[in-house]
Design an enzyme around this catalytic site. Structure first.
Site, PDB file in Angstrom:
ATOM      1  N   ALA A  89       0.782  -1.206  -0.135  1.00  0.00           N
ATOM      2  CA  ALA A  89      -0.141   0.221   0.173  1.00  0.00           C
ATOM      3  C   ALA A  89       0.984   1.418  -0.033  1.00  0.00           C
ATOM      4  O   ALA A  89       1.973   1.352   0.479  1.00  0.00           O
ATOM      5  CB  ALA A  89      -0.905  -0.071   1.267  1.00  0.00           C
ATOM      6  N   ASP A  90       0.549   2.141  -0.660  1.00  0.00           N
ATOM      7  CA  ASP A  90       1.018   3.632  -0.468  1.00  0.00           C
ATOM      8  C   ASP A  90      -0.009   4.532  -0.395  1.00  0.00           C
ATOM      9  O   ASP A  90      -1.075   4.718  -0.846  1.00  0.00           O
ATOM     10  CB  ASP A  90       1.895   3.845  -1.811  1.00  0.00           C
ATOM     11  CG  ASP A  90       2.846   5.208  -1.491  1.00  0.00           C
ATOM     12  OD1 ASP A  90       3.839   4.869  -0.960  1.00  0.00           O
ATOM     13  OD2 ASP A  90       2.427   6.269  -1.991  1.00  0.00           O
ATOM     14  N   THR A  91       0.409   5.625   0.563  1.00  0.00           N
ATOM     15  CA  THR A  91      -0.632   6.889   1.129  1.00  0.00           C
ATOM     16  C   THR A  91      -0.211   7.946   0.279  1.00  0.00           C
ATOM     17  O   THR A  91       1.068   8.272   0.803  1.00  0.00           O
ATOM     18  CB  THR A  91      -1.092   6.953   2.532  1.00  0.00           C
ATOM     19  OG1 THR A  91      -1.623   5.223   2.723  1.00  0.00           O
ATOM     20  CG2 THR A  91      -2.210   7.847   2.913  1.00  0.00           C
TER      21      THR A  91
END
EC number: 3.6.1.9
Length: 208
Positions: free
Chosen positions: A78-80
């Site tokens: 995941a990446d935010t």
């Protein structure tokens, strides 16, 4: 004969590990995948979040191919990304980063995008994007200075951690709260379940 399922989390973020544990999911292995997070020229924040999650999952999966125990695992990444309009805010590493981010967010709405990428044991790749809208109250300079002094902002996208002191800055939130923390749980669990990962197995042993 059932096959023992394994989950590899391509992130070293303590927040993502804690969120998965909150959902009753314990990664079998944590394998941070370092990639260049510099946005491409004119890249939209949502595109950046999706691209980086995909690159992290692919890098982690590639590093597992030589390991018989983990080659057939589910790989989750995941990446935010925090953005005001099309402007992508950095992961604050310096005092100036934090002050600049909070000054920009003060009294305004911003969006938090998380890209989630899952690669199944069969090599199928699934990608999701989750968006949350957040509005901050107006932050006087003394409040910004006090928050920066706490050190809570360090390494956080947009220069704040909503699960900590900065939760008091939020006037309005539309969408997933866990997305802002770093991993949208509903979408992540749905993605895993949809690809056959037995999410709820550990719930049975947690009964009182």
């Amino acid at each position: 004969m059932s096959i023992l399922q394994k989950l590899v989390l391509a992130s070293g973020s303590p927040r993502r590990i804690e969120l998965l544990q909150q959902a009753g999911i314990e990664p079998d292995r944590v394998l941070p995948a370092d990639v260049d997070e510099t946005p491409l020229r004119a890249e939209h924040p949502r595109s950046l979040a999706k691209r980086l999650s995909k690159e992290k999952a692919e890098k982690a999966q590639a590093s597992l191919q030589s390991e018989d125990d983990y080659a057939p695992a589910f790989v989750l990444a995941a990446d935010t990304v925090v953005a005001v309009g099309r402007r992508i805010l950095p992961k604050a590493e310096t005092l100036d980063d934090a002050v600049n981010c909070l000054g920009l967010l003060s009294g305004r709405s911003h969006r938090v995008y998380s890209g989630i990428c899952l690669i199944t044991p069969g090599g199928k790749q699934r990608l999701r994007l989750v968006e949350t809208r957040v509005r901050f109250k107006r932050l006087p300079r003394e409040e910004i200075d006090a928050y920066v002094a706490s050190g809570e902002w360090r390494g956080k996208a947009g220069g704040y951690a909503v699960q900590g002191l900065a939760g008091s800055f939020v006037v309005k939130l539309v969408g997933s709260y866990t997305n802002i923390v770093g991993l949208p749980l509903y979408e992540t669990v749905a993605l895993l379940s949809g690809e056959g990962f037995k999410v709820h197995t550990s719930w049975l042993s947690a009964r009182p």
